[in-house]
Design an enzyme around this catalytic site. Sequence first.
Site, PDB file in Angstrom:
ATOM      1  N   CYS A  33       1.747  15.317 -26.162  1.00 42.20           N
ATOM      2  CA  CYS A  33       1.873  14.906 -24.761  1.00 42.20           C
ATOM      3  C   CYS A  33       1.272  15.906 -23.776  1.00 42.20           C
ATOM      4  O   CYS A  33       1.138  15.603 -22.596  1.00 42.20           O
ATOM      5  CB  CYS A  33       3.335  14.684 -24.403  1.00 42.20           C
ATOM      6  SG  CYS A  33       4.308  16.192 -24.565  1.00 42.20           S
ATOM      7  N   ASP A  35       2.665  18.735 -22.832  1.00 44.17           N
ATOM      8  CA  ASP A  35       3.673  19.549 -22.157  1.00 44.17           C
ATOM      9  C   ASP A  35       3.693  20.959 -22.752  1.00 44.17           C
ATOM     10  O   ASP A  35       3.231  21.182 -23.867  1.00 44.17           O
ATOM     11  CB  ASP A  35       5.050  18.891 -22.273  1.00 44.17           C
ATOM     12  CG  ASP A  35       5.126  17.606 -21.458  1.00 44.17           C
ATOM     13  OD1 ASP A  35       4.336  17.476 -20.512  1.00 44.17           O
ATOM     14  OD2 ASP A  35       5.955  16.743 -21.775  1.00 44.17           O
ATOM     15  N   CYS A  58       9.311  16.918 -20.409  1.00 42.41           N
ATOM     16  CA  CYS A  58      10.264  15.842 -20.139  1.00 42.41           C
ATOM     17  C   CYS A  58      11.700  16.341 -20.239  1.00 42.41           C
ATOM     18  O   CYS A  58      11.958  17.495 -20.610  1.00 42.41           O
ATOM     19  CB  CYS A  58      10.022  14.723 -21.147  1.00 42.41           C
ATOM     20  SG  CYS A  58      10.468  15.223 -22.819  1.00 42.41           S
ATOM     21  N   CYS A 102       9.572  16.313 -28.907  1.00 38.69           N
ATOM     22  CA  CYS A 102       9.805  17.198 -27.761  1.00 38.69           C
ATOM     23  C   CYS A 102      10.558  18.459 -28.179  1.00 38.69           C
ATOM     24  O   CYS A 102      10.391  19.509 -27.552  1.00 38.69           O
ATOM     25  CB  CYS A 102      10.580  16.458 -26.679  1.00 38.69           C
ATOM     26  SG  CYS A 102       9.860  14.863 -26.244  1.00 38.69           S
TER      27      CYS A 102
HETATM   28  S1  FES Z   1       7.141  13.975 -23.644  1.00 39.12           S
HETATM   29 FE1  FES Z   1       6.204  15.948 -23.713  1.00 39.12          FE
HETATM   30  S2  FES Z   1       7.729  17.274 -24.461  1.00 39.12           S
HETATM   31 FE2  FES Z   1       8.713  15.364 -24.245  1.00 39.12          FE
END
Ligand code: FES
Length: 136
Positions: A33, A35, A58, A102
Site C-alpha cells: 500500500c 504506507d 491506516c 498492515c
Molecule cells: S493499508 Fe497500508 S498499512 Fe494498512
Amino acid sequence: MYNKRVMDHFQNPRNAGDMDSPDGVGTVGNPECGDVMRLYIEVQDDIITDVRFKTFGCGAAIASSSYATEMIKGKTIEEALQYTREDISDGLGGLPAKKMHCSNLAVDALKAAVEDYRIRRNASGAGPEDKNGDCE
Ligand code: FES
C-alpha cells in the site's frame, strides 16, 4: 470493521512520537500500500528499554504499531525479534484478513531498527552498555 481494542490503540496510540537519541532506527514501507513506519529503540544491556514510533498508514497499521511497542518494551532483542504479525493480531483481538499485511510494518520496522542498532554498536566498537561510543 475493527474491534474495540484495535480502535483503542488507533485512537490512543502508545509510545507514539520521536526519540532524541535512539540506539537504533528502522524505517520500512509496506509494498502492498506504500504506507510507512519508523521505529526508534533505546537499548541497554541487550534489553529494549524504550521505544517510539511514527506510522503513516491506516488504522490497523497505527494500532499494530502501538501494540507492538508495548510488546517489545522491556524485552531482550532476541525475545522481541520472535514476535510475528500473528502475535500482534492476536494481541489486538484479531485484525480483518485484508488488514493483516498492515501488521507487517511493525515486525519489519523492529528488524530494521535492530539491524541499525547492531551496525551502530559495531561501528563505535562499543558494547551494549556504551551506547554513545564515548569510552576511549
Ligand atoms: S493499508 Fe497500508 S498499512 Fe494498512
